[in-house]
Motif scaffolding. Sequence first.
Motif, short mmCIF file in Angstrom:
data_model
loop_
_atom_site.label_atom_id
_atom_site.label_comp_id
_atom_site.label_asym_id
_atom_site.label_seq_id
_atom_site.Cartn_x
_atom_site.Cartn_y
_atom_site.Cartn_z
N GLU A 1 -5.95 -10.40 -4.80
CA GLU A 1 -5.07 -8.85 -4.22
C GLU A 1 -3.86 -8.13 -4.42
OE1 GLU A 1 -7.58 -6.28 -2.87
OE2 GLU A 1 -9.14 -8.65 -2.93
N ALA B 1 -3.95 -4.71 -7.00
CA ALA B 1 -3.13 -3.46 -7.17
C ALA B 1 -2.32 -3.17 -8.10
CB ALA B 1 -3.00 -3.58 -5.53
N GLU C 1 -1.53 -0.45 -11.22
CA GLU C 1 -0.17 0.84 -11.06
C GLU C 1 -0.33 0.78 -12.74
OE1 GLU C 1 4.31 -0.27 -10.26
OE2 GLU C 1 2.83 -0.90 -8.43
#
Length: 163
Positions: free
Chosen positions: A138, A142, A146
């Motif tokens: 996870e 992320a 980004e």
Amino acid sequence: MKQLTAADVRASFINTSLRERKAVTLPAKFDTLAWTDLDYLGWKDPKLPTIGYVVAHLEDGPTGIMLRQSVGRTRSRPQCSWCEDVTLPNDVHYFTARRAGPAGRAGDTVSTLVCANFECSANVRKLPPMAYTGFDREAARAKRIERLELRSGGFVADLRHTA
């Protein structure tokens, strides 16, 4: 990405003429796009298959660019410069975009390798494979999201530099 109207999209283009801006064909199902799942809005023009459009949210608002796809074929399978996915289910193409302002009118361009139909937002949201025991998938996802926002936004922002 924040939701945009058709007028917002057309007004955001920095490297097109007024005529080109008015001729932009918006993506299919524009009114039902899942904006929260997009890091940038990107699509190919259905009327002009070698033309693509990208709209990114920069600090001062939405900024759009028009890109032209190279028609040549590469000798090997390239990696997308924006999502950097090594297990892509889609093709990657070489795109060129004019700079904004006088530099673009004088022929100054910038190029990049991007997923053929701008599928980067979907690619980075897939859980990456387990790299090692204890790997935080996870957190890796992320971080990929980004970095995609930084790379795609950086490319769009770079086109504003006219000198």
